[in-house]
Each structure stands twice: as structure tokens, then as C-alpha cells.
Design a protein around this motif. Structure first.
Motif, PDB file in Angstrom:
ATOM      1  N   LEU A   1      -6.810  -6.185  -1.017  1.00 46.42           N
ATOM      2  CA  LEU A   1      -5.989  -5.081  -1.505  1.00 46.42           C
ATOM      3  C   LEU A   1      -6.859  -3.966  -2.056  1.00 46.42           C
ATOM      4  O   LEU A   1      -6.633  -2.790  -1.768  1.00 46.42           O
ATOM      5  CB  LEU A   1      -5.003  -5.585  -2.563  1.00 46.42           C
ATOM      6  CG  LEU A   1      -4.013  -4.586  -3.112  1.00 46.42           C
ATOM      7  CD1 LEU A   1      -3.172  -3.976  -1.999  1.00 46.42           C
ATOM      8  CD2 LEU A   1      -3.109  -5.260  -4.134  1.00 46.42           C
TER       9      LEU A   1
ATOM     10  N   GLN B   1      -7.741   3.861   1.677  1.00 43.12           N
ATOM     11  CA  GLN B   1      -6.622   4.819   1.671  1.00 43.12           C
ATOM     12  C   GLN B   1      -6.971   6.046   0.841  1.00 43.12           C
ATOM     13  O   GLN B   1      -6.798   7.169   1.273  1.00 43.12           O
ATOM     14  CB  GLN B   1      -5.363   4.144   1.131  1.00 43.12           C
ATOM     15  CG  GLN B   1      -4.170   5.072   0.974  1.00 43.12           C
ATOM     16  CD  GLN B   1      -3.555   5.461   2.296  1.00 43.12           C
ATOM     17  OE1 GLN B   1      -3.654   4.733   3.268  1.00 43.12           O
ATOM     18  NE2 GLN B   1      -2.931   6.607   2.331  1.00 43.12           N
TER      19      GLN B   1
ATOM     20  N   ARG C   1      -8.450  -2.090   0.747  1.00 46.16           N
ATOM     21  CA  ARG C   1      -7.435  -1.282   1.426  1.00 46.16           C
ATOM     22  C   ARG C   1      -7.107  -0.021   0.629  1.00 46.16           C
ATOM     23  O   ARG C   1      -6.981   1.069   1.180  1.00 46.16           O
ATOM     24  CB  ARG C   1      -6.194  -2.160   1.599  1.00 46.16           C
ATOM     25  CG  ARG C   1      -5.185  -1.594   2.475  1.00 46.16           C
ATOM     26  CD  ARG C   1      -5.752  -1.515   3.913  1.00 46.16           C
ATOM     27  NE  ARG C   1      -4.892  -0.689   4.680  1.00 46.16           N
ATOM     28  CZ  ARG C   1      -3.805  -1.123   5.294  1.00 46.16           C
ATOM     29  NH1 ARG C   1      -3.507  -2.389   5.283  1.00 46.16           N
ATOM     30  NH2 ARG C   1      -3.027  -0.291   5.918  1.00 46.16           N
ATOM     31  N   LEU C   2      -6.984  -0.186  -0.682  1.00 51.46           N
ATOM     32  CA  LEU C   2      -6.681   0.960  -1.539  1.00 51.46           C
ATOM     33  C   LEU C   2      -7.822   1.959  -1.543  1.00 51.46           C
ATOM     34  O   LEU C   2      -7.598   3.170  -1.474  1.00 51.46           O
ATOM     35  CB  LEU C   2      -6.388   0.480  -2.965  1.00 51.46           C
ATOM     36  CG  LEU C   2      -5.153  -0.400  -3.134  1.00 51.46           C
ATOM     37  CD1 LEU C   2      -5.064  -0.923  -4.549  1.00 51.46           C
ATOM     38  CD2 LEU C   2      -3.913   0.348  -2.745  1.00 51.46           C
TER      39      LEU C   2
ATOM     40  N   VAL D   1       0.834  -1.196   0.000  1.00 49.26           N
ATOM     41  CA  VAL D   1       0.000   0.000   0.000  1.00 49.26           C
ATOM     42  C   VAL D   1       0.876   1.257   0.000  1.00 49.26           C
ATOM     43  O   VAL D   1       0.582   2.235  -0.695  1.00 49.26           O
ATOM     44  CB  VAL D   1      -0.982  -0.008   1.194  1.00 49.26           C
ATOM     45  CG1 VAL D   1      -1.712   1.325   1.324  1.00 49.26           C
ATOM     46  CG2 VAL D   1      -1.981  -1.149   1.039  1.00 49.26           C
TER      47      VAL D   1
END
Length: 135
Positions: A58, A65, A61-62, A5
Motif C-alpha cells: 500500500l 500515485q 502504491r501510494l 487507493v
């Protein structure tokens, strides 16, 4: 996952810089390193694209973020908005650099040679940008 990340965040910054006058200081080695980062992300996309659980984690999570960054006033970099964008980071970077008139001549010509290597034997381990452009 944390380091991946973080790499994505750094690449987002690289994409943002690729549209600024800061590229006037870039030489061919800097363009080469930037393209290497983009190819690394393409590798991540290929490696984890078939692993549904990893890909979803992922992607989540992205999105978290980038959502946090958007809430704090700095919007995410257009083009790197999801997991699929990782597979075309080299194209995004190349297009942004080609459109940026501030890129110096030697760096520009290096990028063109990467995009259009001409006749010769391609490296079998590395997909050329030219092949990516054809898709």
C-alpha cells in the motif's frame, strides 16, 4: 487495493478543499461525513499496520500515485505523505478546518463538539478526536 487507493485520493482532495473558501458551504453533516472518512482511514491504518506485506504494498502504491501527481504539476496534499499519515487524517482535517475562517459557525461548533465532547459516556467503539489530540 484499487478502491482503497481511490479512497485515499478522494480524501486527499477533501484535505485540499478543507483549506479553501469552499468550506463556507459546509454544514455540520458535511463535517461529520468528512470526519467519518478520516476515521475510516485511521481504521485502515490500524488494520493493515501490522501486516508488513500489505502495508508495504500500500505504501509503495501510494508513493507511486503521489509521485505521478507531483510530476504532472499538482503536488500531493501536505500531511498525507505516507502510510503513517493515514492514522492521523482526522487530526489533519480538524486542524485545517479550525484554521479556516471560511468555515461556517454551525459547522465550526459541530467540529468543536467532536473535539471536546464534554462530560458524558463516550462511545466505546469509537475513539474520540479528543483522545487523539492528547497523544
Amino acid at each position: 487495493m484499487e478502491s482503497l487507493v481511490e479512497h485515499l485520493q478522494r480524501f486527499s482532495e477533501l484535505l485540499a478543499v478543507s483549506r479553501t473558501t469552499h468550506v463556507s458551504t459546509w454544514d455540520p453533516a458535511t463535517v461529520r461525513r468528512a470526519l467519518q472518512w478520516a476515521r475510516y482511514l485511521r481504521h485502515v491504518h490500524r488494520r493493515f499496520g501490522r501486516h508488513v506485506r500489505i502495508r508495504r504494498a500500500l505504501e509503495r502504491r501510494l508513493q507511486n500515485q503521489w509521485g505521478q501527481e507531483g510530476a504532472s504539476g499538482s503536488a500531493p496534499v501536505p500531511g498525507l505523505t505516507n502510510f503513517q499519515a493515514l492514522g492521523r487524517g482526522d487530526l489533519l482535517l480538524s486542524l485545517r478546518l479550525l484554521e479556516n475562517r471560511a468555515l461556517g459557525d454551525s459547522a465550526y461548533h459541530y467540529l468543536l463538539r467532536q473535539l471536546f465532547p464534554g462530560p458524558g459516556v463516550p462511545d466505546p467503539d469509537e475513539e474520540a478526536l479528543q483522545g487523539s489530540l492528547a497523544r
